[in-house]
Design an enzyme around this catalytic site. Structure first.
Site, PDB file in Angstrom:
ATOM      1  N   TYR A  59      -2.525  -9.717   5.613  1.00  0.00           N
ATOM      2  CA  TYR A  59      -3.845  -9.725   4.514  1.00  0.00           C
ATOM      3  C   TYR A  59      -4.942 -10.754   4.683  1.00  0.00           C
ATOM      4  O   TYR A  59      -6.046 -10.603   4.348  1.00  0.00           O
ATOM      5  CB  TYR A  59      -2.954  -9.786   3.162  1.00  0.00           C
ATOM      6  CG  TYR A  59      -2.100  -8.709   2.437  1.00  0.00           C
ATOM      7  CD1 TYR A  59      -2.058  -7.700   3.185  1.00  0.00           C
ATOM      8  CD2 TYR A  59      -1.625  -8.762   1.474  1.00  0.00           C
ATOM      9  CE1 TYR A  59      -1.221  -6.394   2.973  1.00  0.00           C
ATOM     10  CE2 TYR A  59      -0.648  -7.775   0.895  1.00  0.00           C
ATOM     11  CZ  TYR A  59      -0.544  -6.460   1.827  1.00  0.00           C
ATOM     12  OH  TYR A  59       0.117  -5.623   1.430  1.00  0.00           O
TER      13      TYR A  59
ATOM     14  N   ASP B 171      12.912  -1.932   7.089  1.00  0.00           N
ATOM     15  CA  ASP B 171      13.163  -0.897   6.547  1.00  0.00           C
ATOM     16  C   ASP B 171      14.523  -0.537   5.998  1.00  0.00           C
ATOM     17  O   ASP B 171      14.423   0.281   5.068  1.00  0.00           O
ATOM     18  CB  ASP B 171      12.857   0.025   7.748  1.00  0.00           C
ATOM     19  CG  ASP B 171      13.211  -0.245   9.240  1.00  0.00           C
ATOM     20  OD1 ASP B 171      13.599  -1.344   9.193  1.00  0.00           O
ATOM     21  OD2 ASP B 171      13.313   0.233  10.364  1.00  0.00           O
TER      22      ASP B 171
ATOM     23  N   LYS C 128      10.857  -7.762  10.592  1.00  0.00           N
ATOM     24  CA  LYS C 128      11.025  -6.526  11.158  1.00  0.00           C
ATOM     25  C   LYS C 128      11.070  -7.205  12.841  1.00  0.00           C
ATOM     26  O   LYS C 128       9.982  -7.139  13.654  1.00  0.00           O
ATOM     27  CB  LYS C 128       9.713  -5.748  11.087  1.00  0.00           C
ATOM     28  CG  LYS C 128       9.555  -4.472  11.931  1.00  0.00           C
ATOM     29  CD  LYS C 128      10.339  -3.495  11.177  1.00  0.00           C
ATOM     30  CE  LYS C 128      10.341  -2.065  11.905  1.00  0.00           C
ATOM     31  NZ  LYS C 128      11.531  -1.308  11.779  1.00  0.00           N
TER      32      LYS C 128
ATOM     33  N   ASP D 251       4.957  -7.556  -0.928  1.00  0.00           N
ATOM     34  CA  ASP D 251       3.958  -6.762  -1.767  1.00  0.00           C
ATOM     35  C   ASP D 251       4.877  -5.443  -2.084  1.00  0.00           C
ATOM     36  O   ASP D 251       4.825  -4.941  -3.260  1.00  0.00           O
ATOM     37  CB  ASP D 251       2.738  -6.426  -0.854  1.00  0.00           C
ATOM     38  CG  ASP D 251       1.675  -5.918  -1.891  1.00  0.00           C
ATOM     39  OD1 ASP D 251       1.748  -5.548  -3.135  1.00  0.00           O
ATOM     40  OD2 ASP D 251       0.611  -5.634  -1.402  1.00  0.00           O
TER      41      ASP D 251
ATOM     42  N   ASP E 223       7.156  -4.121  -5.582  1.00  0.00           N
ATOM     43  CA  ASP E 223       6.911  -2.944  -6.576  1.00  0.00           C
ATOM     44  C   ASP E 223       8.130  -2.124  -6.561  1.00  0.00           C
ATOM     45  O   ASP E 223       8.188  -1.393  -7.671  1.00  0.00           O
ATOM     46  CB  ASP E 223       5.557  -2.322  -5.933  1.00  0.00           C
ATOM     47  CG  ASP E 223       4.287  -2.815  -6.600  1.00  0.00           C
ATOM     48  OD1 ASP E 223       4.749  -3.956  -7.191  1.00  0.00           O
ATOM     49  OD2 ASP E 223       3.302  -2.212  -6.394  1.00  0.00           O
TER      50      ASP E 223
END
Ligand code: NAD
Length: 359
Positions: free
Chosen positions: A142, A223, A191, A247, A251
């Site tokens: 980001y 994942d 990852k 992020d 959620d």
């Protein structure tokens, strides 16, 4: 203990829910012999209307000079047409950046009394959901370089993910410290089978682990983590991960627990001063009607006691009072069920206040 708390009521339901949280803090102070000084900070649309600036410097200074900050919510449709830089939501980014809070911590906890609100199967929920996601907040993709250019007649976009060892180390320490204050299990999510940033992430976490022998460290690919959160959330205590993964996962985690009105959060930097706020917004649709759920804000105040002031017993006192009130069937409209006793914002705050008892 004597502490100064900057209090931002903000817009919409902000003032209603923050008033209930401050009332709870006052009772805790009385019960346990602490003194909390409150400094009112005007921020958000209300500050824009008064000063033409959603976070005037003088207000920001008040936050920076406090021991911690409690925030309701800011924003609303009234200010939607302002230029982006003037909008109340921008003041939040400015506050977070100025406080240098690089870690966002969001608990995912199912209250057994509200288990039916979870979209997961009862046999999964029964095992319990009570973990916290520590998300790196100021680095990664980001904040890397973003660009779109035309190559061979078509548009090509590039977003750059970058992490330095020191950025990983400081968020890693927050992960380990958070696990230390809970059940001492830390899951580092990355990852590393594909990304260099994740390989560095994993290496730094394992280096840090030597300094925290009391915390059990495990690794998980992002994942797999997304699957495990819905398949077996009971396995997690603390998850630490980078900005974008956090992020998305936070959620997902908030969804499995039910109502948005119940979830607190903290943002921390390298000092004990933090920013504590519920995860929801200013809910203009229900503002001023005494129907908002104040529990997310009250639990944010409990997080402040635990993580900024090291007052674990006082934090547990608040959490136990919330649990006791839910046990008795009291519900605000957002968490109402068939057998619930419908309760307003103020009444919910007062009920929780009545159940605060020193353990
Ligand atoms: P929202 O979270 O304010 O509301 C979404 C839905 O959840 C609404 O139906 C609302 O009534 C309900 N809800 C939220 N909190 C509740 C509570 N405590 N009790 C009961 N019901 C609750 O999200 P939104 O409507 O998308 O945003 C409204 C405003 O808030 C926007 O201006 C947005 O930019 C701002 N916002 C602020 C923050 C913040 O201050 N940290 C965060 C998100 C959104």
């Amino acid at each position: 203990m004597e502490k100064t708390i900057a209090v931002i009521r903000g817009d919409g339901i902000g003032p209603e829910i923050v008033n209930e949280a401050v009332n709870i803090l006052d009772i805790i102070a009385n019960l346990y012999g602490h003194t909390f000084h409150y400094v009112d900070v005007e921020m958000g649309g209300c500050a824009y209307d008064k000063y033409g600036d959603a976070l005037p410097q003088e207000m920001l200074e008040k936050c920076l000079n406090s021991d911690s900050v409690l925030l309701g919510a800011v924003g609303g449709s009234k200010w939607n047409d302002l230029p982006a830089a003037k909008r109340p939501e921008k003041s939040l980014l400015k506050l977070r950046a100025s406080m240098n809070v690089f870690s966002n911590n969001r608990p995912a906890k199912i209250w057994p009394q509200l288990a039916s609100a979870s979209p997961l199967k009862p046999e999964i929920v029964e095992k319990g959901i009570d973990f916290i996601i520590v998300r790196e907040l100021t680095g990664g993709i980001y904040f890397g370089e973003h660009k779109t250019e035309t190559v061979n007649g078509e548009k090509v976009s590039v977003d750059n993910m970058r992490y330095s060892e020191s950025e990983i180390e400081r968020i890693g320490r927050i992960g380990f410290e958070t696990a230390r204050k809970r059940n001492k299990k830390l899951c580092s999510v990355e990852k590393s089978n594909v990304l260099d940033c994740s390989q560095l992430w994993k290496a730094v976490m394992h280096r840090l682990a030597a300094e925290y022998p009391d915390v059990e460290l495990s690794d998980m690919l992002v994942d797999n983590c997304a699957m495990q959160i819905v398949k077996n959330p009971a396995q997690f205590d603390v998850i630490v991960t980078e900005n974008m993964f956090g992020d998305i996962l936070s959620d997902e985690a908030s969804m499995i627990t039910g109502s948005i009105g119940m979830i607190p959060s903290s943002s921390l930097g390298s000092t004990s001063r933090g920013l504590y706020e519920p995860i929801h917004g200013s809910a203009p649709d229900i503002a001023g009607k005494n129907i908002a759920n104040p529990i997310g804000t009250i639990l944010s105040a409990a997080m402040m006691l635990r993580y900024s002031f090291d007052l674990a017993e006082e934090a547990a006192c608040i959490e136990n009072a919330v649990s006791a009130v839910l046990n008795q069937g009291y519900r605000t409209a957002d968490i109402m069920d068939a057998d619930g006793k419908l309760t307003g914002c103020k009444e919910m705050g007062s009920l929780i206040a009545k159940h605060l008892t020193k353990g």
